[in-house]
Design an enzyme around this catalytic site. Structure first.
Site, mmCIF file in Angstrom:
data_model
loop_
_atom_site.group_PDB
_atom_site.id
_atom_site.type_symbol
_atom_site.label_atom_id
_atom_site.label_comp_id
_atom_site.label_asym_id
_atom_site.label_seq_id
_atom_site.Cartn_x
_atom_site.Cartn_y
_atom_site.Cartn_z
ATOM 1 N N ASP A 9 0.886 -1.156 0.000
ATOM 2 C CA ASP A 9 0.000 0.000 0.000
ATOM 3 C C ASP A 9 0.938 1.224 0.000
ATOM 4 O O ASP A 9 2.118 1.097 0.355
ATOM 5 C CB ASP A 9 -0.847 -0.054 1.272
ATOM 6 C CG ASP A 9 -1.697 1.176 1.452
ATOM 7 O OD1 ASP A 9 -2.377 1.579 0.510
ATOM 8 O OD2 ASP A 9 -1.674 1.742 2.564
ATOM 9 N N LEU A 10 0.422 2.390 -0.370
ATOM 10 C CA LEU A 10 1.308 3.560 -0.438
ATOM 11 C C LEU A 10 1.136 4.476 0.780
ATOM 12 O O LEU A 10 2.017 4.582 1.644
ATOM 13 C CB LEU A 10 1.033 4.328 -1.738
ATOM 14 C CG LEU A 10 1.901 5.539 -2.026
ATOM 15 C CD1 LEU A 10 3.375 5.176 -2.109
ATOM 16 C CD2 LEU A 10 1.463 6.212 -3.337
ATOM 17 N N ASP A 11 -0.054 5.088 0.868
ATOM 18 C CA ASP A 11 -0.294 6.046 1.957
ATOM 19 C C ASP A 11 -0.336 5.322 3.305
ATOM 20 O O ASP A 11 -1.139 4.420 3.502
ATOM 21 C CB ASP A 11 -1.627 6.764 1.704
ATOM 22 C CG ASP A 11 -2.031 7.664 2.853
ATOM 23 O OD1 ASP A 11 -1.131 8.158 3.551
ATOM 24 O OD2 ASP A 11 -3.236 7.865 3.058
ATOM 25 N N THR A 17 0.958 10.486 3.313
ATOM 26 C CA THR A 17 0.204 11.497 2.564
ATOM 27 C C THR A 17 -1.093 11.860 3.284
ATOM 28 O O THR A 17 -1.767 12.816 2.881
ATOM 29 C CB THR A 17 -0.119 11.009 1.130
ATOM 30 O OG1 THR A 17 -0.455 9.635 1.194
ATOM 31 C CG2 THR A 17 1.052 11.196 0.209
ATOM 32 N N LYS A 45 -8.694 6.970 5.912
ATOM 33 C CA LYS A 45 -7.489 6.244 5.493
ATOM 34 C C LYS A 45 -7.829 4.970 4.710
ATOM 35 O O LYS A 45 -8.614 4.152 5.173
ATOM 36 C CB LYS A 45 -6.621 5.925 6.710
ATOM 37 C CG LYS A 45 -5.984 7.178 7.278
ATOM 38 C CD LYS A 45 -4.992 6.881 8.379
ATOM 39 C CE LYS A 45 -4.379 8.191 8.872
ATOM 40 N NZ LYS A 45 -3.525 7.997 10.037
ATOM 41 N N SER A 116 -2.409 0.567 -4.407
ATOM 42 C CA SER A 116 -2.913 1.777 -3.737
ATOM 43 C C SER A 116 -4.264 2.207 -4.309
ATOM 44 O O SER A 116 -4.493 2.086 -5.509
ATOM 45 C CB SER A 116 -1.903 2.909 -3.915
ATOM 46 O OG SER A 116 -2.468 4.140 -3.521
ATOM 47 N N ALA A 117 -5.110 2.737 -3.441
ATOM 48 C CA ALA A 117 -6.409 3.261 -3.881
ATOM 49 C C ALA A 117 -6.256 4.613 -4.558
ATOM 50 O O ALA A 117 -7.190 5.112 -5.190
ATOM 51 C CB ALA A 117 -7.339 3.392 -2.681
ATOM 52 N N ASN A 120 -3.462 9.308 -7.553
ATOM 53 C CA ASN A 120 -2.253 10.150 -7.632
ATOM 54 C C ASN A 120 -0.979 9.376 -7.316
ATOM 55 O O ASN A 120 0.084 9.982 -7.130
ATOM 56 C CB ASN A 120 -2.384 11.324 -6.654
ATOM 57 C CG ASN A 120 -3.561 12.226 -6.995
ATOM 58 O OD1 ASN A 120 -3.606 12.774 -8.081
ATOM 59 N ND2 ASN A 120 -4.505 12.360 -6.079
ATOM 60 N N GLU A 171 -0.009 -3.304 4.678
ATOM 61 C CA GLU A 171 -1.149 -2.367 4.748
ATOM 62 C C GLU A 171 -1.254 -1.697 6.103
ATOM 63 O O GLU A 171 -1.017 -2.330 7.126
ATOM 64 C CB GLU A 171 -2.447 -3.147 4.534
ATOM 65 C CG GLU A 171 -3.088 -2.989 3.188
ATOM 66 C CD GLU A 171 -3.677 -1.624 2.895
ATOM 67 O OE1 GLU A 171 -3.779 -0.788 3.808
ATOM 68 O OE2 GLU A 171 -4.022 -1.380 1.734
#
Ligand code: B16
Ligand code: MG
Length: 217
Positions: A9-11, A17, A45, A116-117, A120, A171
């Site tokens: 996952d990213l954020d 972010t 989130k 990622s959802a 961006n 995650e």
């Protein structure tokens, strides 16, 4: 070795972010005339952009007062502010241990994907200069169904050419952990045990992760 791929996952896992999402959502709430707190922001989130707006409007007690076109306009307005913030990001915002972790998996022959959802995600990866670590990038533009639907991770496994049971997902959000489990994957939670359930391992951040150990899950 049972694990062949690591999906990130990213954020909240590689970069924080959430603070920029918060500032942009808060600005929208201000314009709409109500207060949106950091505690309220916790509910956003891992959640899609439109679902985030619905939660925000619910917090303000005005969910159901807008047309689809107005809702779309509000998400676009919020996104313009958010993109302004993330356009200024650089490598200094990568969370501790992330690059070492990605390198560690590559060194032992484990493939890497992003799940990622965020629509961006590509801009963020480019600004952080870490795009080259990923063999597949699945973001909110490719996956249309929001977590806990497993689509984002199943697409990642497919692009990497591995089976779901050969994947481990990192995650920070409960919806993301649920998505990985529903998809038949192993899970590593990033966060605090009091906030998350249903994972195979939990760490405070990627700086605590030992790729060789995770590869044996
Ligand atoms: P965007 P992740 C998620 O990223 C965020 O956690 C969530 O707060 C956000 O609403 C969602 O992306 C969509 O982001 O508005 O940039 O398309 O945790 O899945 O990497
Ligand atoms: Mg997240």
């Amino acid at each position: 070795m049972s694990i062949k791929a690591a999906l990130f996952d990213l954020d909240g896992v590689i970069v924080d972010t959430a603070k920029y999402h918060f500032l942009a959502w808060q600005r929208l709430a201000n314009e709409l005339g109500f207060v949106f707190t950091e505690k309220d922001n916790e509910r956003l989130k891992g959640v899609s952009r439109m679902r985030s707006l619905e939660i925000l409007l619910e917090v303000g007690g005005i969910l159901g007062s807008f047309s689809e076109a107005e809702m779309n306009e509000m998400t676009e307005r919020k996104n313009r502010w958010y993109v302004d913030y993330i356009s200024k990001m650089d490598e200094s915002e990568i969370l501790e241990g992330s690059v070492e972790c990605l390198k560690g998996f590559r060194e032992i022959g484990i493939k890497i994907a992003l799940g990622s959802a965020s629509k961006n995600a590509m801009l963020i990866l480019n600004n952080l200069k870490i795009k080259h670590y990923f063999d597949a990038i699945i973001d909110g533009n490719k996956a249309t169904r929001a977590k806990p639907h497993p689509e984002v991770f199943l697409l990642g496994a497919k692009e990497l050419g591995v089976k779901p049971e050969e994947c481990v997902v990192f995650e920070d959000a409960q919806a993301g952990l649920d998505a990985a489990k529903i998809g038949g994957m192993k899970t590593v939670a990033i966060g605090k045990p009091e906030n998350l359930v249903g994972y195979d391992r939990i760490f405070r951040g990627l700086f605590e992760v030992n790729p060789k150990e995770i590869a044996q899950l």
